[in-house]
Design an enzyme around this catalytic site. Structure first.
Site, short mmCIF file in Angstrom:
data_model
loop_
_atom_site.label_atom_id
_atom_site.label_comp_id
_atom_site.label_asym_id
_atom_site.label_seq_id
_atom_site.Cartn_x
_atom_site.Cartn_y
_atom_site.Cartn_z
N THR A 216 -9.82 10.25 -15.63
CA THR A 216 -9.20 10.71 -16.88
C THR A 216 -7.68 10.75 -16.74
OG1 THR A 216 -11.10 12.14 -17.33
CG2 THR A 216 -9.12 12.60 -18.59
N GLY A 246 -17.84 14.26 -22.62
CA GLY A 246 -17.25 15.28 -21.74
C GLY A 246 -16.29 16.18 -22.48
N THR A 267 -8.44 17.24 -16.30
CA THR A 267 -9.21 16.12 -15.75
C THR A 267 -10.24 16.72 -14.78
OG1 THR A 267 -7.70 15.79 -13.88
CG2 THR A 267 -7.22 14.54 -15.87
N1 GLY Z 1 -13.02 15.17 -17.73
C1 GLY Z 1 -13.59 13.97 -18.09
C2 GLY Z 1 -15.05 14.03 -18.30
O1 GLY Z 1 -15.72 14.88 -17.74
O2 GLY Z 1 -15.55 13.22 -19.04
#
Ligand code: GLY
Length: 367
Positions: A216, A246, A267
């Site tokens: 991310t 997410g 992230t």
């Molecule tokens: N933080 C990115 C996800 O879990 O999709």
């Protein structure tokens, strides 16, 4: 610990925290009984109009993105446009396997992207989730914000919306990502008919990605007027169940900005963040007077406290990685990480550089 008992534990903790807050909850003025038990901080003096310290911060993979965003902020471009243009660089980069083109796919080998944008001056947000075939989801999210009466579009609807606005469809699965996905699938189980290649025949580059990498990009920028915007974009958890969304495209989780206070974005393991709306919480903690670093660390402690037992290591620590990037209205910033050492990217008048995150636990997560 069952989900029920961890939920009970969470509710008990949450009730205690709420009881410690004034009637207006997190939005009310700070008091000595706030969850961190520190005396109320005095509001910091803000720079004069037009003299806020211009800067862009991001996850480590966004160094070039912060550089570009900073250039645009210095040229007077809108803060959100500057952030989106920075993130576009990473979305277009096939070598970043956690964002945009070249991102790792879902369990069926299809790349599905999530992104959100938030514009501080207007407090407007837009996002897309599980978007296929379009490599710049942050640009689509910005259009959702500007050209619809909605905040979040998902899946087929998001794709049709992008098509209607002239985005080109393309296969986002690179050969490298396909090979990594194929090896994951072949190695998944001995009870199916897929067999991995012998170790010697395996490209070491492919082996490097064994596991469930999360990546991310989050990027936030502040201009000389003190306006703040931010963007989060991701291909999400590698090999996820199709349709899994997410934290990244969820306002308050993957990112949040209040133009009078600051911004926070994340992230790492999205599920942990989603259950705590941590970016919203981080901004509210800064509103109460915490520094970006204090707010980020408090958010990490909250997430750790509510982590179910199945995700704790043998010392009771979360077995996943999670990071937050915080920027306050007066131009202070911090990167914080569940595990460290860890790093993040910054560009400001001192140049572009990698800085160290403050972290909760030393070492690598056990996952
Ligand atoms: N933080 C990115 C996800 O879990 O999709």
């Amino acid at each position: 610990m069952s989900d029920l008992s961890s939920r009970r534990k969470f509710l008990t903790g949450a009730a205690a925290a709420v009881a410690a807050l004034p009637a207006g909850g997190l939005l009310a003025a700070p008091q000595a009984t706030a969850p961190t038990q520190r005396p109320a901080a005095q509001p910091r003096k803000l720079p004069a109009a037009g003299q806020f310290p211009v800067k862009a911060i991001s996850s480590k993979n966004g160094l070039a993105a912060t550089k570009r965003a900073y250039e645009l902020l210095m040229q007077g471009k809108d803060t959100l446009d500057a952030c989106v243009e920075g993130v576009t660089i990473v979305e277009n980069d096939p070598n970043d396997m956690t964002v945009g083109y070249g991102g790792l796919p879902n369990e069926e080998g299809v790349v599905e992207l999530d992104a959100a944008v938030m514009h501080g001056p207007t407090h407007q947000a837009g996002s897309v989730a599980a978007l296929r075939n379009i490599k710049n989801p942050a640009q689509v999210a910005r259009l959702v914000m500007r050209q619809t009466d909605h905040v979040l579009l998902v899946g087929e609807g998001a794709l049709r919306f992008a098509r209607a606005h002239g985005f080109q469809e393309e296969n986002l699965l690179t050969e490298k990502a396909r090979k990594i996905w194929l090896y994951w699938k072949q190695s998944l189980s001995e009870k199916d008919d897929w067999i991995p290649p012998p170790d010697l025949e395996l490209d070491p580059e492919i082996r490097k990605y064994f596991g469930r990498p999360t990546g991310t990009i989050h990027l936030a920028g502040i201009n000389a007027a003190g306006d703040i915007s931010c963007v989060t974009s991701t291909s999400g958890l590698a090999f996820k169940i199709p349709g899994r969304v997410g934290d990244s495209p969820i306002v308050g989780a993957g990112l949040y900005v209040d133009n009078t206070v600051g911004s926070c974005g994340s992230t790492g393991r999205g599920e942990a963040n989603l259950q705590n709306l941590s970016s919203f919480a981080g901004v509210e903690m800064m509103r109460q007077g915490m520094s970006p670093e204090e707010a980020g660390m408090e958010v990490l402690r909250r997430v750790a406290k509510t982590t179910p037992k199945r995700l704790l290591d043998d010392k009771g620590r979360p077995n996943y990685s999670l990071k937050f990037y915080l920027l306050s209205k007066d131009g202070r910033h911090a990167g914080v990480s569940m595990w460290g050492p860890a790093e993040f990217s910054v560009t400001d008048k001192s140049g572009s550089r990698i800085e160290k995150c403050v972290f909760l636990h030393e070492g690598e997560p056990a996952d």
